[in-house]
Each structure stands twice: as structure tokens, then as C-alpha cells.
Write an enzyme that holds these catalytic residues in place. Structure first.
Site, PDB file in Angstrom:
ATOM      1  N   CYS A  80       1.691  12.394   1.887  1.00 32.92           N
ATOM      2  CA  CYS A  80       1.900  10.997   2.289  1.00 32.92           C
ATOM      3  C   CYS A  80       1.522  10.792   3.757  1.00 32.92           C
ATOM      4  CB  CYS A  80       3.335  10.593   2.051  1.00 32.92           C
ATOM      5  SG  CYS A  80       4.507  11.713   2.789  1.00 32.92           S
ATOM      6  N   GLU A 137      -4.869   4.222   0.283  1.00 30.85           N
ATOM      7  CA  GLU A 137      -4.449   5.616   0.291  1.00 30.85           C
ATOM      8  C   GLU A 137      -5.185   6.364  -0.814  1.00 30.85           C
ATOM      9  OE1 GLU A 137      -0.398   6.533  -0.943  1.00 30.85           O
ATOM     10  OE2 GLU A 137      -0.275   7.875   0.775  1.00 30.85           O
ATOM     11  N   GLY A 154       7.355   1.758  -5.506  1.00 34.64           N
ATOM     12  CA  GLY A 154       8.466   1.415  -4.616  1.00 34.64           C
ATOM     13  C   GLY A 154       8.864  -0.044  -4.775  1.00 34.64           C
ATOM     14  N   GLY A 156       7.306   8.037  -3.379  1.00 35.20           N
ATOM     15  CA  GLY A 156       6.154   7.855  -4.250  1.00 35.20           C
ATOM     16  C   GLY A 156       5.283   6.745  -3.710  1.00 35.20           C
ATOM     17  N   SER A 157       4.562   6.104  -4.597  1.00 38.37           N
ATOM     18  CA  SER A 157       3.593   5.108  -4.155  1.00 38.37           C
ATOM     19  C   SER A 157       4.272   3.798  -3.762  1.00 38.37           C
ATOM     20  CB  SER A 157       2.599   4.836  -5.289  1.00 38.37           C
ATOM     21  OG  SER A 157       3.291   4.335  -6.409  1.00 38.37           O
ATOM     22  N   THR A 158       3.590   3.046  -2.939  1.00 39.27           N
ATOM     23  CA  THR A 158       4.086   1.739  -2.517  1.00 39.27           C
ATOM     24  C   THR A 158       4.240   0.814  -3.725  1.00 39.27           C
ATOM     25  OG1 THR A 158       3.273   1.948  -0.268  1.00 39.27           O
ATOM     26  CG2 THR A 158       3.402  -0.294  -1.153  1.00 39.27           C
ATOM     27  N   LYS A 204      15.063  12.417 -11.218  1.00 35.60           N
ATOM     28  CA  LYS A 204      13.903  12.391 -12.123  1.00 35.60           C
ATOM     29  C   LYS A 204      12.677  12.928 -11.397  1.00 35.60           C
ATOM     30  CE  LYS A 204      10.513   9.742 -13.300  1.00 35.60           C
ATOM     31  NZ  LYS A 204       9.492  10.788 -13.590  1.00 35.60           N
TER      32      LYS A 204
HETATM   33  P1  NAP Z   1       4.223   7.374  -8.118  1.00 37.20           P
HETATM   34  O1  NAP Z   1       3.272   7.121  -9.189  1.00 37.20           O
HETATM   35  O2  NAP Z   1       4.758   6.242  -7.359  1.00 37.20           O
HETATM   36  O3  NAP Z   1       5.410   8.196  -8.793  1.00 37.20           O
HETATM   37  C1  NAP Z   1       6.542   8.601  -8.077  1.00 37.20           C
HETATM   38  C2  NAP Z   1       7.708   8.704  -9.030  1.00 37.20           C
HETATM   39  O4  NAP Z   1       8.011   7.412  -9.565  1.00 37.20           O
HETATM   40  C3  NAP Z   1       7.432   9.606 -10.227  1.00 37.20           C
HETATM   41  O5  NAP Z   1       8.614  10.298 -10.560  1.00 37.20           O
HETATM   42  C4  NAP Z   1       7.060   8.603 -11.293  1.00 37.20           C
HETATM   43  O6  NAP Z   1       7.253   9.057 -12.600  1.00 37.20           O
HETATM   44  C5  NAP Z   1       7.985   7.460 -10.980  1.00 37.20           C
HETATM   45  N1  NAP Z   1       7.497   6.194 -11.522  1.00 37.20           N
HETATM   46  C6  NAP Z   1       6.205   5.847 -11.806  1.00 37.20           C
HETATM   47  N2  NAP Z   1       6.148   4.603 -12.315  1.00 37.20           N
HETATM   48  C7  NAP Z   1       7.416   4.146 -12.366  1.00 37.20           C
HETATM   49  C8  NAP Z   1       8.018   2.938 -12.806  1.00 37.20           C
HETATM   50  N3  NAP Z   1       7.282   1.941 -13.296  1.00 37.20           N
HETATM   51  N4  NAP Z   1       9.356   2.815 -12.712  1.00 37.20           N
HETATM   52  C9  NAP Z   1      10.102   3.810 -12.227  1.00 37.20           C
HETATM   53  N5  NAP Z   1       9.613   4.972 -11.807  1.00 37.20           N
HETATM   54  C10 NAP Z   1       8.282   5.148 -11.864  1.00 37.20           C
HETATM   55  O7  NAP Z   1       3.665   8.350  -7.026  1.00 37.20           O
HETATM   56  P2  NAP Z   1       2.942   9.737  -7.246  1.00 37.20           P
HETATM   57  O8  NAP Z   1       1.584   9.452  -7.776  1.00 37.20           O
HETATM   58  O9  NAP Z   1       3.819  10.667  -7.977  1.00 37.20           O
HETATM   59  O10 NAP Z   1       2.864  10.279  -5.744  1.00 37.20           O
HETATM   60  C11 NAP Z   1       1.903   9.834  -4.848  1.00 37.20           C
HETATM   61  C12 NAP Z   1       2.447   8.768  -3.930  1.00 37.20           C
HETATM   62  O11 NAP Z   1       3.646   9.182  -3.325  1.00 37.20           O
HETATM   63  C13 NAP Z   1       1.525   8.467  -2.778  1.00 37.20           C
HETATM   64  O12 NAP Z   1       1.407   7.082  -2.627  1.00 37.20           O
HETATM   65  C14 NAP Z   1       2.222   9.054  -1.564  1.00 37.20           C
HETATM   66  O13 NAP Z   1       1.935   8.469  -0.362  1.00 37.20           O
HETATM   67  C15 NAP Z   1       3.638   8.923  -1.932  1.00 37.20           C
HETATM   68  N6  NAP Z   1       4.453   9.902  -1.204  1.00 37.20           N
HETATM   69  C16 NAP Z   1       5.202   9.471  -0.145  1.00 37.20           C
HETATM   70  C17 NAP Z   1       5.968  10.351   0.574  1.00 37.20           C
HETATM   71  C18 NAP Z   1       6.803   9.871   1.722  1.00 37.20           C
HETATM   72  O14 NAP Z   1       7.743  10.554   2.092  1.00 37.20           O
HETATM   73  N7  NAP Z   1       6.540   8.724   2.295  1.00 37.20           N
HETATM   74  C19 NAP Z   1       5.993  11.689   0.222  1.00 37.20           C
HETATM   75  C20 NAP Z   1       5.214  12.113  -0.855  1.00 37.20           C
HETATM   76  C21 NAP Z   1       4.452  11.194  -1.558  1.00 37.20           C
HETATM   77  P3  NAP Z   1       5.988   9.646 -13.425  1.00 37.20           P
HETATM   78  O15 NAP Z   1       5.610  10.888 -12.771  1.00 37.20           O
HETATM   79  O16 NAP Z   1       6.503   9.878 -14.786  1.00 37.20           O
HETATM   80  O17 NAP Z   1       4.927   8.606 -13.381  1.00 37.20           O
END
Ligand code: NAP
Ligand code: MG
Length: 498
Positions: free
Chosen positions: A302, A401, A249, A244-246, A191
Site C-alpha cells: 500500500c 494504484e 473501504g 484493503g482497497s479504497t 476475515k
Molecule cells: P480488497 O479487494 O479491498 O480486499 C480487502 C479485503 O476486503 C479482502 O478480505 C476482501 O475479501 C474484502 N472484500 C472485498 N470486497 C468486499 C465487499 N464487497 N464487502 C466486504 N469485504 C470485501 O483489497 P485487496 O485486493 O485484497 O488488497 C489490495 C488493496 O489493499 C490495495 O488497494 C492496497 O493499497 C490496500 N492495502 C492497504 C494497506 C494500508 O495499510 N493502507 C495495506 C495493504 C493493502 P476477498 O479477498 O474475498 O475479496
């Protein structure tokens, strides 16, 4: 071949074809509900295309297809050398199509197209190649049981794995997951993020072309709260690998607990310290790296080095050098090859980042560079490289963050204080340390609670090194051969020999 000009990229854009459906069981299909969502470009706010909005029902169909493919064994039981040949073909196809893929990525999430091509698509191809090449060179184990028996320790694919990825490096994050998952013989349901689904949708087709059998790779665009949650809660998904976000996660850990105890692998947020000691070997190089490490990809990284910790005495001089990098990296048209910095991914991210810039000023940090939205006449989402001085580590801008081009500068008086500040975070993804003193470097590196510590660089060693977080930055590691452990089961087979 001459490098592409702005006009070349614009011409390519005008003739671009957007795949916009889900890819399930080897075919492009609409969502069962028929619903779609608008995918906009942060470059100018234009709607690029309407994309299939997958939901629980689509997830269920995709998981069933993935399970059928897994059980049929065409991929899961294929010889590693065969899987290698297919992944190498996929790497070659990504390279062949890297202009198109880079452009899709740029239009979808606003990073400069040259970076999309040279960093992202290069990285995607490399991932498929690296894990493809690795997979027929890995041996299983025989346990030291003694002569009474033969204890075999073998690795088997897990089964059906869900991959849920963010929008900052859309296809690269997907490839970090897909390459080791597919190399080990699993079936996958991916996804992509709602902001940036286009390259993942296109990749599915390339994977088919390379020879990935039907049902082995499924791509489901849709929203996190629906499609993402349905994957997390599914009773027949064996593991989820999430970036994605903590906050999200943690949801996945709950989904697992409420469903079938699937394994959850998390790569989450960070607030990485970049520690500059007086005795750094080259302060110019350190400043150049410090600027790039926060402004690259508009800070939507990230591992962004968002906390700059400078030893007292050199702070003013050092900060001037970092400011020069920020001044140089002004946002521009992402299709222009000269552009170093593109956009925020969307309006809500702009709002979030601007909110932090306001909060920093309210809390008493000193804004010394940027802080404003620019290029607003384009309809796009551009924020200037922004630097705060006089930051205290308990301020919001030092703890949370931001995921934008905003650097927080702090000072320390000795190594002990530097370590204290560096570790005073809920995150522990990544850290950099600049010093000429080898003993000091080793001693400090051991005490930093982060998955990666770089000495005299901010980039790390690349794919050959494991990547992931301590604390609330995540669970498990991507990259390196260690990534393979997450996507395989370990089986102990003991044969009595009399
Ligand atoms: P996000 O909001 O956590 O979304 C990540 C993924 O999870 C997206 O596909 C999102 O779908 C999905 N998602 C959102 N809410 C969900 C839920 N309730 N249940 C299941 N899935 C859900 O993060 P983001 O805003 O896309 O990315 C930014 C974050 O990613 C930052 O915190 C960053 O640090 C982190 N990140 C970490 C790394 C690493 O390797 N450590 C790398 C890149 C980014 P939708 O798009 O439809 O909301
Ligand atoms: Mg988009």
C-alpha cells in the site's frame, strides 16, 4: 543454525499440513453450507487445498460466540498483565513456528520465503509482543473537575470487532489489527483475503495454545461480497477495522450506515510520491531505496513509492541507478533464498498490472525497463520490474494504484512544483523526500498531505509510529499506542463529592 536452502524449503513444503477450516468458538469447523473454495498458489498455479467458504450464517455464529466470550469476561475483564502474558506467549509461538508460517504465506501468495520469514513473521511476532508489553503500562485519566467531584475518564474494550484484511502481507496485516484489539480486551472475528487465508487459519490454533479463550478469536475464510459484507452489515459488531482497497473501504462506510453505525477504521490505497532533490545527501542510497520501495513484494504494497519525482537535471543519472536495482531484482522461485522478488498474488492481479503497463505506453509514457511477464513455463504469475519515464501526473499510471512492480517517473523544476505533483492525488498515505537542506525538508514535510512523511529514507520508523492515510487513503491509524484508541470506548464517570 545454518540458513535454510532451497532444498530445505522444498522438503518442508512436501510435508506441510494445511489447516483449511474456519475457526469458531475455539474449534475448527466447516462452513455451515459445506461449501469450499480452491486456494491456489501463484508460484505454479497449483491448488494447495480447498478452504471452508464461510457465509452470512457462519458470520452470525461467530459473532454470537464472540459476544458470549466478551460477556463472560474471561478475556474482556482479565487484568492487563494477564492479557500481556498471553500475547507474549503468542509472540513466542509465532517465532517458534515461523518457518511453517512463512512457508504457508509464500505458497499462498508468492512472496520470497526469506522475506516472509524475516519481514512478515518477524513483524507478526513483534506486534503481539509490542502491544502485549504496552497494555499493562497505560493509565486512565482524572479530569480537572475541582473539589466538588471526581471525574474519571476510563477506557473500556469496544466488544466484538471485525477485522477484514488483504493478501499482500496476509498475517502481518491481521496482526496489526489483532494485537491492539486483543490487548484491549475485545473479541474478534477475522476475515482473511480469499487469496491467502492459510496463515490466519493456522494462527487461530496458536492463539488458543497461547491461552486466548474460546470465542475471543474467530477466523472465517470466505469471500468479501458474502462473508465480508455480512460482517460489515452485522447488527452486533461494534467496529470494523479494514485494510484493503479504497473502493471496498467505501463499502464498509455504507454497511455501517445501513446497519448499526458501527465504527469503521480504514487503511486503504496509496500512490506515494518519492521526491528526489538535487541536494539529496546520497543519490546512490536514494536510488537503492527508490528501487526497493517499488519492487519489494512485487510492488504489492500500500505504501509503495510508485511515483518517482526527480528534480530536473539529475533525472537521467538517477534513473540509471534505479534501473540497476530493477535489473538486479528479477523474479525467481520464491522458495529459493536468493530470490529477491516473487509473484503477483494471482492471475487477475497479473492481468490488472499488465493492463496498466499497456495503458502507460498508450498514454505516451516511455517504457525504460521490463514490462513483460516472465517464467510463464512455471505456471506462475511473474512480472518483471518495470519503469516508465516521461510520465505526466494526469496519466492513469500516475493517478491509479497499480499494486504491482511498476514505477512512474516524473520531473519537477522546484519545490513548489514537487509539492503540487505530490499532492495531486486522491491518496495521501505516505511520502518520501530526499534533501540535505533541513529547512527545506521541514517546510516541505508540513505541506505534504500524507499520514507519513519520511526524510532521507523510505522505510519509516516502524511500529512505534502511527500509520494511516489522509484523503482517500483511509480513516484512523494503525501502529503505535494511538491504535489502541480505535478499539476502546471512552467512559466519563463523575462522582459528586458533596
Ligand atoms: P480488497 O479487494 O479491498 O480486499 C480487502 C479485503 O476486503 C479482502 O478480505 C476482501 O475479501 C474484502 N472484500 C472485498 N470486497 C468486499 C465487499 N464487497 N464487502 C466486504 N469485504 C470485501 O483489497 P485487496 O485486493 O485484497 O488488497 C489490495 C488493496 O489493499 C490495495 O488497494 C492496497 O493499497 C490496500 N492495502 C492497504 C494497506 C494500508 O495499510 N493502507 C495495506 C495493504 C493493502 P476477498 O479477498 O474475498 O475479496
Ligand atoms: Mg492463495
Amino acid at each position: 543454525m545454518a540458513a535454510k536452502t532451497l532444498e530445505d524449503w522444498q522438503k518442508l513444503r512436501d510435508n506441510l499440513n494445511y489447516r483449511n477450516q474456519a475457526f469458531i468458538d475455539g474449534k475448527y469447523v466447516d462452513a455451515v453450507s459445506g461449501k469450499t473454495f480452491e486456494d491456489t498458489s501463484p508460484i505454479d498455479g497449483r491448488v494447495l487445498v480447498k478452504v471452508a467458504e464461510c457465509d452470512k450464517e457462519d458470520v452470525d455464529i461467530a459473532v454470537k460466540a464472540a459476544r458470549r466470550a466478551f460477556e463472560a469476561g474471561k478475556w474482556s475483564e482479565a487484568a492487563p498483565a494477564y492479557r500481556k502474558s498471553v500475547l507474549l506467549k503468542l509472540a513466542a509461538l509465532v517465532r517458534e513456528n515461523s518457518d511453517e508460517l512463512a512457508l504457508l504465506e509464500t505458497l499462498d501468495m508468492g512472496k520470497p520465503v526469506t522475506q516472509a520469514k524475516n519481514v512478515d513473521m518477524h513483524g507478526v511476532a513483534n506486534n503481539f509482543q509490542w502491544y502485549g508489553e504496552a497494555i499493562d503500562k497505560i493509565y486512565d485519566e482524572i479530569a480537572p473537575t475541582g473539589p466538588a467531584g471526581l471525574g474519571m475518564i476510563t477506557r473500556e474494550p469496544l466488544g466484538v470487532i471485525g477485522a477484514v484484511v488483504p493478501w499482500n502481507f496476509p498475517l502481518m496485516m491481521a496482526a496489526w489489527k489483532l494485537a491492539p484489539m486483543l490487548a484491549t480486551g475485545n473479541s474478534v472475528v477475522l476475515k482473511p483475503a480469499e487469496q491467502s487465508p492459510l496463515t490466519a487459519i493456522r494462527l487461530a490454533e496458536l492463539a488458543m495454545q497461547a491461552g486466548i479463550p474460546e470465542g475471543v478469536l474467530n477466523v472465517l475464510p470466505g469471500f468479501g461480497e458474502t462473508a465480508g459484507q455480512a460482517l460489515g452489515m452485522h447488527m452486533d459488531v461494534d467496529a470494523i477495522s479494514f485494510t484493503g482497497s479504497t473502493e471496498v473501504g467505501k463499502y464498509f462506510l455504507q454497511y455501517s450506515g445501513k446497519s448499526n453505525m458501527k465504527a469503521i477504521w480504514l487503511e486503504c490505497g496509496g500512490k506515494s510520491p518519492n521526491i528526489i532533490m538535487k541536494d539529496a545527501p546520497d543519490l546512490n542510497a536514494a536510488a537503492q531505496a527508490a528501487g526497493m520501495a517499488i519492487f519489494f513484494n512485487s510492488g504489492q504494497v500500500c505504501l509503495a513509492s510508485s511515483r518517482l519525482l526527480v528534480e530536473e537535471g539529475i533525472k537521467d543519472e538517477f534513473l540509471e541507478k534505479v534501473k540497476a536495482v530493477g535489473q538486479f531484482m528479477q523474479p525467481g522461485d520464491p522458495l529459493d533464498p536468493k530470490t529477491m522478488m516473487g509473484t503477483m498474488v494471482d492471475k487477475s492481479q497479473t492481468k490488472r498490472v499488465m493492463g496498466y503497463i499497456e495503458a502507460g505506453q498508450k498514454e505516451g509514457a516511455k517504457l525504460v525497463l521490463g514490462g513483460k511477464q516472465v517464467r510463464q513455463n512455471t505456471g506462475g504469475e511473474y512480472i518483471e520490474p518495470t519503469i516508465f519515464d516521461n510520465v505526466k501526473n494526469d496519466m492513469k499510471i500516475a493517478q491509479e494504484e497499480i499494486f504491482g512492480p511498476v514505477l512512474s517517473t516524473l520531473t519537477f523544476k522546484d519545490t513548489e512544483e514537487a509539492l503540487k505533483i505530490a499532492n495531486d492525488s486522491i491518496y495521501g498515505l505516505y511520502a518520501n523526500l530526499w534533501t540535505n537542506d533541513l529547512t527545506k525538508a521541514h517546510k516541505m514535510a508540513r505541506k505534504i498531505r500524507a499520514g507519513s512523511v519520511n526524510i532521507n529514507n523510505t522505510g519509516g520508523g516502524g511500529l512505534v509510529m502511527p500509520f494511516g492515510g489522509y484523503k482517500q487513503s483511509g480513516i484512523g491509524r494503525d501502529g503505535s499506542l494511538h491504535a489502541l484508541d480505535k478499539f476502546t470506548q471512552m467512559k466519563a464517570t463523575y462522582i459528586a463529592l458533596g
